[in-house]
Every structure is written in C-alpha cells, then in structure tokens.
Write a protein that holds these residues in place. Structure first.
Motif, mmCIF file in Angstrom:
data_model
loop_
_atom_site.group_PDB
_atom_site.id
_atom_site.type_symbol
_atom_site.label_atom_id
_atom_site.label_comp_id
_atom_site.label_asym_id
_atom_site.label_seq_id
_atom_site.Cartn_x
_atom_site.Cartn_y
_atom_site.Cartn_z
ATOM 1 N N CYS A 175 4.697 10.221 -6.579
ATOM 2 C CA CYS A 175 5.800 10.520 -7.506
ATOM 3 C C CYS A 175 5.262 10.932 -8.873
ATOM 4 O O CYS A 175 5.763 11.881 -9.481
ATOM 5 N N GLN A 176 4.253 10.217 -9.356
ATOM 6 C CA GLN A 176 3.676 10.558 -10.665
ATOM 7 C C GLN A 176 3.041 11.941 -10.620
ATOM 8 O O GLN A 176 3.217 12.751 -11.528
ATOM 9 N N ASP A 205 0.830 -1.211 0.000
ATOM 10 C CA ASP A 205 0.000 0.000 0.000
ATOM 11 C C ASP A 205 0.860 1.255 0.000
ATOM 12 O O ASP A 205 0.587 2.208 -0.746
ATOM 13 N N LEU A 206 1.901 1.270 0.839
ATOM 14 C CA LEU A 206 2.792 2.426 0.898
ATOM 15 C C LEU A 206 3.528 2.626 -0.427
ATOM 16 O O LEU A 206 3.708 3.754 -0.886
ATOM 17 N N LYS A 207 3.930 1.524 -1.048
ATOM 18 C CA LYS A 207 4.628 1.606 -2.338
ATOM 19 C C LYS A 207 3.705 2.206 -3.390
ATOM 20 O O LYS A 207 4.107 3.082 -4.153
ATOM 21 N N SER A 208 2.447 1.746 -3.420
ATOM 22 C CA SER A 208 1.476 2.283 -4.375
ATOM 23 C C SER A 208 1.248 3.768 -4.133
ATOM 24 O O SER A 208 1.212 4.565 -5.078
ATOM 25 N N THR A 240 3.928 17.964 -11.720
ATOM 26 C CA THR A 240 4.120 19.299 -11.148
ATOM 27 C C THR A 240 5.528 19.792 -11.443
ATOM 28 O O THR A 240 5.722 20.951 -11.835
ATOM 29 N N TRP A 241 6.512 18.913 -11.246
ATOM 30 C CA TRP A 241 7.904 19.312 -11.507
ATOM 31 C C TRP A 241 8.111 19.672 -12.974
ATOM 32 O O TRP A 241 8.823 20.620 -13.290
ATOM 33 N N GLU A 242 7.489 18.909 -13.871
ATOM 34 C CA GLU A 242 7.634 19.207 -15.297
ATOM 35 C C GLU A 242 7.052 20.573 -15.623
ATOM 36 O O GLU A 242 7.647 21.352 -16.367
#
Length: 100
Positions: free
Chosen positions: A62-63, A53-56, A68-70
């Motif tokens: 991140c996505q 769950d934490l990984k998801s 946002t970073w882009e």
C-alpha cells in the motif's frame, strides 16, 4: 451369609477393576485431548504469524502503491491543467471570432 459376603466382596473388587479401567481410559482420552489442544494451539499460533506477515506485506504494498498513485495523480493533474488552459484559450478565441 458367608456366601453373600464373598459375592459382595467380589462384586466390589469387580467394581474397582471397572473403575480403574474406566479411569485409565479417561486418562488416555485426556492425554489425547491435551495433545490435540497443543497441536491446535500451535496451528493457531502459526496462522496468527502468517496473518501478521500478510498484513505487513499488504501495508508495504500500500505504501509503495500510494507513492506510485501520488506520482500518477500529479501527472494526470498536470495534463488536466494544461488541457484546461488550452480550452480557456480556445473559448477566448471563439468569443473574439464571434465578436468580430
């Protein structure tokens, strides 16, 4: 000889009772260990699910952040290109003034 046979018989009977008690104790201990193992396996399974769950959640963040970073990178890049053009104009104007 009869006495020794009787004491031998009682000795074996006592030994068997001791073995039975020891066996019952080992069975109880074995059952306890099985129960502890079952609980440990359930806890491990639960922890693995929490990790998934934490990984998801992390991948989703991140996505989202990458988008946002882009966008922020585009804005910063546009500002940089604009400033670069202004600097180039300023340098050309300076060269023109120096050449006068």
């Amino acid at each position: 000889a009869v006495v020794s046979t009787q004491s031998g018989h009682y000795g074996r009977e006592s030994q068997l009772k001791g073995s039975t008690t020891q066996y019952k104790g080992e069975v109880i201990e074995n059952d306890k260990l099985k129960a502890q193992n079952k609980l440990a396996n359930e806890e491990i399974s639960s922890l693995r699910n929490q990790v998934k769950d934490l990984k998801s959640e992390f991948e989703q963040i991140c996505q989202t952040n990458q988008g946002t970073w882009e966008k922020e990178n585009e804005v910063i890049n546009d500002k940089y290109q604009s400033l670069k053009k202004k600097v180039n104009k300023g340098e050309k104007r300076r060269e023109t003034i120096l050449n006068l």
